[in-house]
Each structure stands twice: as structure tokens, then as C-alpha cells.
Design an enzyme around this catalytic site. Structure first.
Site, mmCIF file in Angstrom:
data_model
loop_
_atom_site.group_PDB
_atom_site.id
_atom_site.type_symbol
_atom_site.label_atom_id
_atom_site.label_comp_id
_atom_site.label_asym_id
_atom_site.label_seq_id
_atom_site.Cartn_x
_atom_site.Cartn_y
_atom_site.Cartn_z
ATOM 1 N N ARG A 1 -2.240 -6.322 -8.317
ATOM 2 C CA ARG A 1 -1.091 -7.237 -8.246
ATOM 3 C C ARG A 1 -1.190 -8.339 -9.275
ATOM 4 O O ARG A 1 -0.212 -9.009 -9.575
ATOM 5 C CB ARG A 1 -1.034 -7.900 -6.866
ATOM 6 C CG ARG A 1 -0.644 -6.986 -5.750
ATOM 7 C CD ARG A 1 -1.171 -7.464 -4.432
ATOM 8 N NE ARG A 1 -2.625 -7.328 -4.399
ATOM 9 C CZ ARG A 1 -3.377 -7.528 -3.336
ATOM 10 N NH1 ARG A 1 -2.817 -7.923 -2.207
ATOM 11 N NH2 ARG A 1 -4.679 -7.365 -3.387
ATOM 12 N N HIS B 1 0.847 -1.207 0.000
ATOM 13 C CA HIS B 1 0.000 0.000 0.000
ATOM 14 C C HIS B 1 0.883 1.258 0.000
ATOM 15 O O HIS B 1 0.609 2.221 -0.714
ATOM 16 C CB HIS B 1 -0.896 0.028 1.246
ATOM 17 C CG HIS B 1 -1.909 -1.085 1.305
ATOM 18 N ND1 HIS B 1 -2.040 -1.913 2.390
ATOM 19 C CD2 HIS B 1 -2.848 -1.494 0.412
ATOM 20 C CE1 HIS B 1 -3.023 -2.782 2.175
ATOM 21 N NE2 HIS B 1 -3.527 -2.552 0.978
ATOM 22 N N SER C 1 -2.689 -7.986 2.597
ATOM 23 C CA SER C 1 -3.069 -7.877 4.012
ATOM 24 C C SER C 1 -3.493 -9.242 4.545
ATOM 25 O O SER C 1 -3.162 -9.602 5.675
ATOM 26 C CB SER C 1 -4.224 -6.885 4.166
ATOM 27 O OG SER C 1 -3.832 -5.611 3.745
ATOM 28 N N LYS D 1 -16.866 -6.361 10.424
ATOM 29 C CA LYS D 1 -15.592 -7.034 10.141
ATOM 30 C C LYS D 1 -14.649 -7.131 11.329
ATOM 31 O O LYS D 1 -13.908 -8.075 11.452
ATOM 32 C CB LYS D 1 -14.869 -6.311 8.997
ATOM 33 C CG LYS D 1 -15.034 -6.991 7.640
ATOM 34 C CD LYS D 1 -14.034 -6.387 6.683
ATOM 35 C CE LYS D 1 -14.071 -7.049 5.317
ATOM 36 N NZ LYS D 1 -13.226 -6.343 4.371
HETATM 37 P P1 ADP Z 1 -9.948 -3.690 -0.237
HETATM 38 O O1 ADP Z 1 -10.495 -4.398 0.953
HETATM 39 O O2 ADP Z 1 -10.738 -2.501 -0.680
HETATM 40 O O3 ADP Z 1 -9.550 -4.567 -1.397
HETATM 41 P P2 ADP Z 1 -7.162 -3.478 0.580
HETATM 42 O O4 ADP Z 1 -6.772 -2.792 1.818
HETATM 43 O O5 ADP Z 1 -6.978 -4.951 0.538
HETATM 44 O O6 ADP Z 1 -8.633 -3.010 0.327
HETATM 45 O O7 ADP Z 1 -6.384 -2.848 -0.654
HETATM 46 C C1 ADP Z 1 -6.540 -1.510 -1.037
HETATM 47 C C2 ADP Z 1 -6.004 -1.342 -2.455
HETATM 48 O O8 ADP Z 1 -4.599 -1.603 -2.456
HETATM 49 C C3 ADP Z 1 -6.609 -2.307 -3.479
HETATM 50 O O9 ADP Z 1 -6.720 -1.640 -4.716
HETATM 51 C C4 ADP Z 1 -5.592 -3.404 -3.570
HETATM 52 O O10 ADP Z 1 -5.645 -4.068 -4.823
HETATM 53 C C5 ADP Z 1 -4.310 -2.599 -3.421
HETATM 54 N N1 ADP Z 1 -3.187 -3.379 -2.932
HETATM 55 C C6 ADP Z 1 -3.148 -4.191 -1.856
HETATM 56 N N2 ADP Z 1 -1.919 -4.731 -1.709
HETATM 57 C C7 ADP Z 1 -1.168 -4.253 -2.737
HETATM 58 C C8 ADP Z 1 0.188 -4.462 -3.151
HETATM 59 N N3 ADP Z 1 1.013 -5.286 -2.506
HETATM 60 N N4 ADP Z 1 0.620 -3.797 -4.247
HETATM 61 C C9 ADP Z 1 -0.232 -2.986 -4.924
HETATM 62 N N5 ADP Z 1 -1.511 -2.754 -4.600
HETATM 63 C C10 ADP Z 1 -1.983 -3.380 -3.505
#
Ligand code: ADP
Length: 148
Positions: free
Chosen positions: A90, A17, A127, A41
Site C-alpha cells: 500500500r 486482501h 487489518s 497473538k
Molecule cells: P502480515 O501480518 O503478514 O503483514 P496481513 O494480513 O497484514 O499480513 O497482510 C497480508 C498481505 O496483504 C501483506 O502483503 C499486506 O501488505 C497485504 N495487504 C494488506 N492490506 C492490503 C490492502 N488494503 N491492499 C493491498 N495489500 C494489502
């Protein structure tokens, strides 16, 4: 003023992120990292703790803000003066998911989604993987941002 709204669960906020934020900084005047609140959640207290930690982390970066929101993402984005939503992908699976959301958000509003592709070394960071490893007592510190 170009404002981007970066919505997510960020549970936890990872180096993946952080890289998306870092790479997007030259594109925007302001980036708002927005924790979506989904009360079913998790415990709210842990969410508020994570928000405070991230505020601390970005305290010296005036272009980055950290907030939480409960509304529909596009509505929250507009309330914060953002005409752009920032997301990361990703994999093809991520792309399919992100494209659907981007299409719907575009139907609903004039908010454009800007999607950055993860660099290869960050593409395995998620995550859910971090939560799973932490659950089994593994050291996940290399996947998390450290206080500057
Ligand atoms: P959500 O629950 O909305 O998917 P996340 O917190 O999992 O939220 O992710 C937020 C954003 O960051 C999403 O667009 C996700 O694809 C992106 N993201 C998560 N991890 C990575 C990473 N390692 N590299 C690039 N983008 C990421």
C-alpha cells in the site's frame, strides 16, 4: 500448474486482501490464502472461525483455497506445491518490508514473490485500522468481505 501462496495474519481479512486475490486470479491456476498461526497473538478459536468464514466466502471459487500453517512460509508454500508467494503493498513502508521478506525467501528457496500494488481506494485499508475502529464500536462492515 501455477500455484500462489498468499500468506498473512488476515486479522481480519479485508476488502484490500480480497482485491489482491481477485486481481491475481488471472495470473495463477490456484491461490492458497494461508493464515499464519502465531499462538501467542490470539485465541486459536477466533482464528479457526475466521478461516471457516473465509472458506465459506470462497466456496464457489474453485481456484481459491484457504488454509492455516505453522511452518516457515517458504516451506509451507512448497509443501502446498506453490512456486509463488503473493503479497500486496500500500505504501513505501510496505514495500521496504515486503522487499526484505521477498529477498530472504528467495535466498532460502526458488519461490518467487509476486507483489501487487493496492489500488488507491484500498490503500488506506489495513487489518490494524479495522481492529482499532471495531474496538471503539465503529461500523467496519465496509472494510470486510461479505458472504456472496
Ligand atoms: P502480515 O501480518 O503478514 O503483514 P496481513 O494480513 O497484514 O499480513 O497482510 C497480508 C498481505 O496483504 C501483506 O502483503 C499486506 O501488505 C497485504 N495487504 C494488506 N492490506 C492490503 C490492502 N488494503 N491492499 C493491498 N495489500 C494489502
Amino acid at each position: 500448474m501455477k500455484v500462489a501462496f498468499f500468506p498473512g495474519s488476515f486479522n481480519p481479512f479485508t476488502v484490500g486482501h480480497a482485491r489482491i486475490v481477485e486481481r491475481a486470479l488471472p495470473l495463477f491456476d490456484k491461490i492458497i490464502i494461508a493464515f499464519g498461526i502465531n499462538t501467542s497473538k490470539e485465541e486459536q478459536s477466533s482464528l479457526f472461525e475466521r478461516i471457516e468464514e473465509l472458506k465459506d466466502y470462497y466456496a464457489s471459487e474453485p481456484k481459491v483455497g484457504v488454509i492455516s500453517y505453522k511452518d516457515l512460509t517458504v516451506d509451507a508454500a512448497r509443501q502446498h506445491g506453490a512456486k509463488f508467494i503473493l503479497r500486496g503493498v500500500r505504501s513505501i513502508a510496505d514495500f521496504e518490508y515486503e522487499r526484505n521478506i521477498a529477498d530472504i525467501n528467495h535466498e532460502l528457496s526458488d519461490v518467487e514473490t509476486v507483489i501487487l500494488c493496492a489500488e488507491p481506494q484500498y490503500a488506506i485499508v489495513s487489518s490494524s485500522m479495522v481492529r482499532e475502529l471495531a474496538h471503539f464500536g465503529k461500523d467496519v462492515s465496509k472494510y470486510l468481505v461479505k458472504k456472496k
